[in-house]
Design a protein around this motif. Sequence first.
Motif, PDB file in Angstrom:
ATOM      1  N   GLU A 142      13.292  14.641  -5.817  1.00 54.54           N
ATOM      2  CA  GLU A 142      14.429  14.148  -6.586  1.00 54.54           C
ATOM      3  C   GLU A 142      15.661  13.990  -5.699  1.00 54.54           C
ATOM      4  OE1 GLU A 142      15.226  16.001 -10.362  1.00 54.54           O
ATOM      5  OE2 GLU A 142      13.170  16.762 -10.488  1.00 54.54           O
ATOM      6  N   LYS A 143      15.880  14.938  -4.782  1.00 51.94           N
ATOM      7  CA  LYS A 143      17.023  14.834  -3.866  1.00 51.94           C
ATOM      8  C   LYS A 143      16.895  13.605  -2.982  1.00 51.94           C
ATOM      9  CE  LYS A 143      17.780  19.838  -3.636  1.00 51.94           C
ATOM     10  NZ  LYS A 143      17.740  21.042  -2.754  1.00 51.94           N
ATOM     11  N   LEU A 144      15.679  13.370  -2.480  1.00 45.62           N
ATOM     12  CA  LEU A 144      15.466  12.191  -1.636  1.00 45.62           C
ATOM     13  C   LEU A 144      15.682  10.911  -2.434  1.00 45.62           C
ATOM     14  CD1 LEU A 144      12.259  13.299   0.323  1.00 45.62           C
ATOM     15  CD2 LEU A 144      14.575  13.063   1.248  1.00 45.62           C
ATOM     16  N   ALA A 145      15.218  10.901  -3.675  1.00 46.18           N
ATOM     17  CA  ALA A 145      15.347   9.702  -4.495  1.00 46.18           C
ATOM     18  C   ALA A 145      16.803   9.406  -4.838  1.00 46.18           C
ATOM     19  CB  ALA A 145      14.522   9.862  -5.774  1.00 46.18           C
ATOM     20  N   VAL A 146      17.569  10.461  -5.107  1.00 49.43           N
ATOM     21  CA  VAL A 146      18.977  10.277  -5.463  1.00 49.43           C
ATOM     22  C   VAL A 146      19.770   9.728  -4.280  1.00 49.43           C
ATOM     23  CG1 VAL A 146      21.099  11.486  -6.089  1.00 49.43           C
ATOM     24  CG2 VAL A 146      18.976  11.994  -7.293  1.00 49.43           C
ATOM     25  N   SER A 147      19.461  10.213  -3.076  1.00 48.61           N
ATOM     26  CA  SER A 147      20.204   9.780  -1.893  1.00 48.61           C
ATOM     27  C   SER A 147      19.671   8.484  -1.300  1.00 48.61           C
ATOM     28  CB  SER A 147      20.154  10.875  -0.812  1.00 48.61           C
ATOM     29  OG  SER A 147      18.815  11.125  -0.425  1.00 48.61           O
ATOM     30  N   GLY A 148      18.542   7.982  -1.821  1.00 49.72           N
ATOM     31  CA  GLY A 148      17.968   6.746  -1.286  1.00 49.72           C
ATOM     32  C   GLY A 148      17.742   5.719  -2.371  1.00 49.72           C
ATOM     33  N   GLN A 149      16.558   5.159  -2.398  1.00 53.68           N
ATOM     34  CA  GLN A 149      16.217   4.137  -3.380  1.00 53.68           C
ATOM     35  C   GLN A 149      14.864   4.440  -3.997  1.00 53.68           C
ATOM     36  OE1 GLN A 149      16.344   0.286  -1.543  1.00 53.68           O
ATOM     37  NE2 GLN A 149      18.544   0.295  -1.271  1.00 53.68           N
ATOM     38  N   LYS A 150      14.718   4.072  -5.268  1.00 54.19           N
ATOM     39  CA  LYS A 150      13.440   4.194  -5.959  1.00 54.19           C
ATOM     40  C   LYS A 150      12.845   2.801  -6.148  1.00 54.19           C
ATOM     41  CE  LYS A 150      14.407   8.298  -8.779  1.00 54.19           C
ATOM     42  NZ  LYS A 150      14.514   8.802 -10.163  1.00 54.19           N
ATOM     43  N   TYR A 151      11.551   2.693  -5.971  1.00 59.45           N
ATOM     44  CA  TYR A 151      10.852   1.433  -6.195  1.00 59.45           C
ATOM     45  C   TYR A 151       9.821   1.651  -7.291  1.00 59.45           C
ATOM     46  CZ  TYR A 151      12.975  -0.052  -1.825  1.00 59.45           C
ATOM     47  OH  TYR A 151      13.885  -0.361  -0.834  1.00 59.45           O
ATOM     48  N   ASN A 152       9.828   0.786  -8.277  1.00 63.98           N
ATOM     49  CA  ASN A 152       8.956   0.999  -9.432  1.00 63.98           C
ATOM     50  C   ASN A 152       7.819  -0.010  -9.517  1.00 63.98           C
ATOM     51  OD1 ASN A 152      10.555  -1.214 -10.089  1.00 63.98           O
ATOM     52  ND2 ASN A 152      10.588  -0.717 -12.273  1.00 63.98           N
ATOM     53  N   ARG A 153       7.551  -0.718  -8.406  1.00 62.33           N
ATOM     54  CA  ARG A 153       6.445  -1.674  -8.435  1.00 62.33           C
ATOM     55  C   ARG A 153       5.580  -1.535  -7.186  1.00 62.33           C
ATOM     56  NH1 ARG A 153       8.410  -7.607 -10.045  1.00 62.33           N
ATOM     57  NH2 ARG A 153       6.222  -7.967  -9.658  1.00 62.33           N
ATOM     58  N   PHE A 154       5.397  -0.313  -6.725  1.00 60.05           N
ATOM     59  CA  PHE A 154       4.504  -0.093  -5.585  1.00 60.05           C
ATOM     60  C   PHE A 154       3.087  -0.474  -5.984  1.00 60.05           C
ATOM     61  CE2 PHE A 154       1.435   2.815  -3.524  1.00 60.05           C
ATOM     62  CZ  PHE A 154       1.561   2.356  -2.228  1.00 60.05           C
ATOM     63  N   HIS A 155       2.438  -1.275  -5.165  1.00 57.34           N
ATOM     64  CA  HIS A 155       1.089  -1.754  -5.479  1.00 57.34           C
ATOM     65  C   HIS A 155       0.070  -0.704  -5.085  1.00 57.34           C
ATOM     66  CE1 HIS A 155      -2.265  -4.433  -6.147  1.00 57.34           C
ATOM     67  NE2 HIS A 155      -2.690  -4.215  -4.923  1.00 57.34           N
ATOM     68  N   THR A 156      -0.481  -0.030  -6.071  1.00 62.89           N
ATOM     69  CA  THR A 156      -1.517   0.951  -5.809  1.00 62.89           C
ATOM     70  C   THR A 156      -2.856   0.391  -6.256  1.00 62.89           C
ATOM     71  OG1 THR A 156      -2.394   3.133  -6.376  1.00 62.89           O
ATOM     72  CG2 THR A 156      -0.985   2.066  -7.997  1.00 62.89           C
ATOM     73  N   THR A 157      -3.885   0.695  -5.511  1.00 62.22           N
ATOM     74  CA  THR A 157      -5.220   0.191  -5.835  1.00 62.22           C
ATOM     75  C   THR A 157      -5.990   1.163  -6.713  1.00 62.22           C
ATOM     76  OG1 THR A 157      -6.284   1.239  -3.926  1.00 62.22           O
ATOM     77  CG2 THR A 157      -5.267  -0.918  -3.587  1.00 62.22           C
ATOM     78  N   ALA A 158      -5.363   2.274  -7.086  1.00 60.41           N
ATOM     79  CA  ALA A 158      -5.996   3.319  -7.910  1.00 60.41           C
ATOM     80  C   ALA A 158      -7.152   3.988  -7.181  1.00 60.41           C
ATOM     81  CB  ALA A 158      -6.466   2.753  -9.247  1.00 60.41           C
ATOM     82  N   LEU A 159      -7.236   3.806  -5.887  1.00 62.17           N
ATOM     83  CA  LEU A 159      -8.239   4.471  -5.059  1.00 62.17           C
ATOM     84  C   LEU A 159      -7.562   4.955  -3.782  1.00 62.17           C
ATOM     85  CD1 LEU A 159     -11.390   2.170  -5.346  1.00 62.17           C
ATOM     86  CD2 LEU A 159     -11.189   4.511  -6.172  1.00 62.17           C
ATOM     87  N   CYS A 160      -8.196   5.918  -3.142  1.00 65.60           N
ATOM     88  CA  CYS A 160      -7.594   6.570  -1.984  1.00 65.60           C
ATOM     89  C   CYS A 160      -7.526   5.659  -0.764  1.00 65.60           C
ATOM     90  CB  CYS A 160      -8.381   7.832  -1.664  1.00 65.60           C
ATOM     91  SG  CYS A 160      -7.932   8.580  -0.102  1.00 65.60           S
ATOM     92  N   SER A 161      -8.682   5.366  -0.189  1.00 70.16           N
ATOM     93  CA  SER A 161      -8.719   4.618   1.078  1.00 70.16           C
ATOM     94  C   SER A 161      -8.004   3.274   0.998  1.00 70.16           C
ATOM     95  CB  SER A 161     -10.179   4.415   1.515  1.00 70.16           C
ATOM     96  OG  SER A 161     -10.847   5.639   1.650  1.00 70.16           O
ATOM     97  N   PRO A 162      -8.218   2.464  -0.056  1.00 70.15           N
ATOM     98  CA  PRO A 162      -7.534   1.164  -0.099  1.00 70.15           C
ATOM     99  C   PRO A 162      -6.018   1.281  -0.135  1.00 70.15           C
ATOM    100  CG  PRO A 162      -9.382   1.205  -1.627  1.00 70.15           C
ATOM    101  CD  PRO A 162      -9.186   2.608  -1.154  1.00 70.15           C
TER     102      PRO A 162
END
Length: 332
Positions: free
Chosen positions: A75-95
């Motif tokens: 939370e401290k890092l997010a407050v002092s920086g930026q949050k991104y709400n559209r990170f593309h995750t593949t719902a799997l680890c390696s990808p």
Amino acid sequence: MSVNDKKNRSHLPMATPARTGLITYDAKDPDSKYPSIEQLRPPKGAPNVLIILIDDAGFGSSSAFGGPCQTPNAEKLAVSGQKYNRFHTTALCSPSRQALLTGRNHHSAGMGGITEIATGAPGYNSVLPNTISPLARTLKLNGYSTAQFGKCHEVPVWETSPVGPFDAWPTGGGGFEYFYGFIGGEANQWYPTLYEGTTPVEPKRTPEEGYHFMEDMTDKAMAWVSQQKALLRTSPSSSTSRRARHTPPTMCPRSGPTSTKANLTRAGISCGKKPLPARRRLASSLKMHSSPRAMHRSPVGTKCRRLSSRFCADKWKCTRAGVHRPPRRTVA
């Protein structure tokens, strides 16, 4: 970045400059002048780079995005920086890891699935094409010190033994100069199979003596950063710290389950639905991105592509004003 940097960094590795000027054969000749030896360093003002990746933990987990797991430092890092709400995750680890480390689509990087289910199909062979360079290698060729700690799940299964080949290992072709962690999808956090570089190593303590991999990995990362700061004060560094995975209760440190038990004892459905309002408020507050509902809204009269009536009603609330499609990517 410094505007006085005259190096051509658009092509890596950077070419060795050709010798120019008069070449003399006698060191005593007054015209014998040689340039100073120039070390490879990042441009002045280059930032440090730190990536902390927690496996199998979505936006709904962390309190930084409205989740029940208290993560005050995040939370401290997010407050002092930026949050991104559209990170593309593949719902799997390696990808997801390969896409993050290369900046490419996971199929383009050969990691359409986890390494254990690799096939010869295009984009699924778990082999990084030699036309794609990982971010760590790019930083290393620009003079950065690079290291990786924790889990590495980007090595093809037939290359994970101590005899290699090591082309896909972090210190092989991955661009990291130092690695401490394990190769593969998961490991026992009390008795992990560890490598330092490409050399198998044993933990120096036992679980009975207080050993846990998370603490060990963190200590190694801190020691490496301290060494870099002590010996290379003017050079930025790049470190990737990857937690083994979103560990089950049996793999957590003894203090972990107790501290979060109160937040996770409620029913799965209620716990899963709680972060949604907070995440929607967060999405609407970020002006740079559209909200999740607006992203997946279809024109009036379009046939609804819902997975099921329950999914549509509970998640995206299909209405006559607009029909919503199920998301193709994780959106907070």
